[in-house]
Design a protein around this motif. Structure first.
Motif, PDB file in Angstrom:
ATOM      1  N   ASP A 146       0.732  -1.121   0.118  1.00  0.00           N
ATOM      2  CA  ASP A 146      -0.018  -0.102   0.595  1.00  0.00           C
ATOM      3  C   ASP A 146       1.215   1.598  -0.422  1.00  0.00           C
ATOM      4  N   ALA A 147       2.587   1.106   0.085  1.00  0.00           N
ATOM      5  CA  ALA A 147       3.206   2.316   0.112  1.00  0.00           C
ATOM      6  C   ALA A 147       3.395   3.021  -1.264  1.00  0.00           C
ATOM      7  N   ALA A 148       3.113   4.047  -1.433  1.00  0.00           N
ATOM      8  CA  ALA A 148       2.384   4.567  -2.413  1.00  0.00           C
ATOM      9  C   ALA A 148       2.949   6.408  -2.390  1.00  0.00           C
ATOM     10  N   MET A 149       2.767   7.073  -3.245  1.00  0.00           N
ATOM     11  CA  MET A 149       2.142   8.607  -3.064  1.00  0.00           C
ATOM     12  C   MET A 149       0.444   8.505  -3.227  1.00  0.00           C
ATOM     13  N   TYR A 150       0.096   9.620  -2.537  1.00  0.00           N
ATOM     14  CA  TYR A 150      -1.567   9.266  -2.145  1.00  0.00           C
ATOM     15  C   TYR A 150      -2.160  10.914  -2.709  1.00  0.00           C
TER      16      TYR A 150
END
Length: 123
Positions: free
Chosen positions: A90-94
């Motif tokens: 789920d790691a990401a730029m949101y």
């Protein structure tokens, strides 16, 4: 000019939770819907969740159903995203994004984008 400010990102251990928030300013009306997307380097931006304004229907991507929730008590042109049981993927730029079209996970329905808030997850 519409401006978006996302906040709440950060670093969390796998299995943990984060709550993202977003405010859209520079628009006198009320956007019909707001969405959350995420992107990792080298991949396309992915729709995560979306909501019709005023506590309307919500929509979630298959990979986050049951773990992510858009609270229904959002003020005008604001949206939050409660993220629970976060795995490393789920790691990401949101990014949050408002729309006067349908609430959807289709990037074509959205035209306004902010700088995003980064979520990192350690295993």
């Amino acid at each position: 000019q519409v401006q978006l400010v996302e906040s709440g990102g950060g670093s969390v251990q796998a299995g943990g939770s984060l709550r993202l928030s977003c405010t859209a300013s520079g628009y006198t009306g009320t956007f019909a819907s707001m969405g959350w997307f995420r992107q990792v380097p080298g991949k396309e931006r992915e729709g995560v969740a979306a909501m019709y304004a005023g506590g309307g229907a919500t929509f979630y991507g298959d990979s986050v159903k049951g773990r992510f929730t858009i609270p229904r008590d959002n003020a005008k042109n604001t949206v939050s995203l409660q993220m629970n049981v976060l795995p490393p993927e789920d790691a990401a730029m949101y990014y949050c994004t408002p729309s006067n079209r349908r609430a959807s996970l289709d990037i074509e329905d959205y035209n306004y984008w902010g700088q995003g808030t980064e979520v990192t997850i350690s295993s």
